[in-house]
Motif scaffolding. Structure first.
Motif, PDB file in Angstrom:
ATOM      1  N   ARG A  65       0.817  -1.217   0.000  1.00  0.00           N
ATOM      2  CA  ARG A  65       0.000   0.000   0.000  1.00  0.00           C
ATOM      3  C   ARG A  65       0.853   1.270   0.000  1.00  0.00           C
ATOM      4  NH1 ARG A  65      -4.659  -0.888   4.325  1.00  0.00           N
ATOM      5  NH2 ARG A  65      -6.210  -0.584   2.717  1.00  0.00           N
ATOM      6  N   LEU A  66       2.167   1.118   0.133  1.00  0.00           N
ATOM      7  CA  LEU A  66       3.034   2.293   0.078  1.00  0.00           C
ATOM      8  C   LEU A  66       2.944   2.925  -1.306  1.00  0.00           C
ATOM      9  CD1 LEU A  66       6.291   1.033   1.852  1.00  0.00           C
ATOM     10  CD2 LEU A  66       4.719   2.778   2.672  1.00  0.00           C
ATOM     11  N   PRO A  67       3.040   4.244  -1.376  1.00  0.00           N
ATOM     12  CA  PRO A  67       2.950   4.895  -2.691  1.00  0.00           C
ATOM     13  C   PRO A  67       4.197   4.618  -3.529  1.00  0.00           C
ATOM     14  CG  PRO A  67       3.430   6.498  -0.981  1.00  0.00           C
ATOM     15  CD  PRO A  67       3.179   5.194  -0.288  1.00  0.00           C
ATOM     16  N   GLU A  68       3.991   4.579  -4.830  1.00  0.00           N
ATOM     17  CA  GLU A  68       5.108   4.388  -5.762  1.00  0.00           C
ATOM     18  C   GLU A  68       5.874   5.704  -5.892  1.00  0.00           C
ATOM     19  OE1 GLU A  68       6.409   1.938  -7.702  1.00  0.00           O
ATOM     20  OE2 GLU A  68       5.107   0.462  -6.769  1.00  0.00           O
ATOM     21  N   VAL A  69       7.126   5.709  -5.442  1.00  0.00           N
ATOM     22  CA  VAL A  69       7.974   6.885  -5.549  1.00  0.00           C
ATOM     23  C   VAL A  69       9.296   6.435  -6.132  1.00  0.00           C
ATOM     24  CG1 VAL A  69       9.118   8.740  -4.283  1.00  0.00           C
ATOM     25  CG2 VAL A  69       6.886   7.932  -3.545  1.00  0.00           C
TER      26      VAL A  69
END
Length: 163
Positions: A27-31
């Motif tokens: 669920r971590l954002p794609e960065v």
């Protein structure tokens, strides 16, 4: 039998927690700023490692279960006393050893502090296998150093060593 149930319970708990950890990691954002792997790679590696460790523990308990009746029968026949429980001093010693490792990690460096830390633990828990303990301690520390610094691009503290 008590030990086997505890091992199975521990393995199941680790698998459940690691699965939850992996779900949260997804669920971590794609960065993608400068790191080609992104912020999800290391936590995913930890989660997969936890699940693999728990599965290995389950395999070990399965083999214990197969050999356990024979050893229990021998104990009854020979009237052997069960091994004493782990003393609290061992636990206190391990905690102190981990605190020393943590404080030496940055100034001494990853390679030296991790090798000495592992060698100390292996020397206590795997007595009379000195050569194997040295090989495993330095081998594991070197392997993880190479994985983190070369493969994942995570700089490890060099400390006293120039590399």
């Amino acid at each position: 039998m008590k030990s086997i149930k505890g091992d199975v319970g521990l393995a199941v708990c680790v698998i459940v927690l690691a699965a939850g950890y992996l779900v949260l990691n997804m669920r971590l954002p794609e960065v993608r700023l400068s790191d080609p792997l992104g912020p999800k790679a290391f936590p995913a590696l930890v989660g997969v490692g936890l699940i693999a460790s728990a599965l290995l523990l389950l395999l070990e308990t399965r083999s214990k279960r197969r050999t356990r009746p024979n050893t229990e029968a021998r104990k009854v026949a020979a009237h052997v006393e069960p091994a004493p429980k782990v003393q609290p001093l061992v636990l206190i010693g391990m905690i102190l050893w981990a605190i020393i490792y943590y404080t030496c990690f940055e100034p001494v460096g990853y390679l030296i502090s991790t090798s000495v830390f592992l060698l100390g633990l292996l020397s206590y828990f795997n007595r009379k296998r000195h050569l194997m303990n040295v090989i495993v301690a330095f081998g594991v520390a070197l392997a993880f150093d190479l994985v983190f610094s070369k493969l994942l691009g995570v700089p490890m503290p060099t400390g006293l060593l120039p590399f």
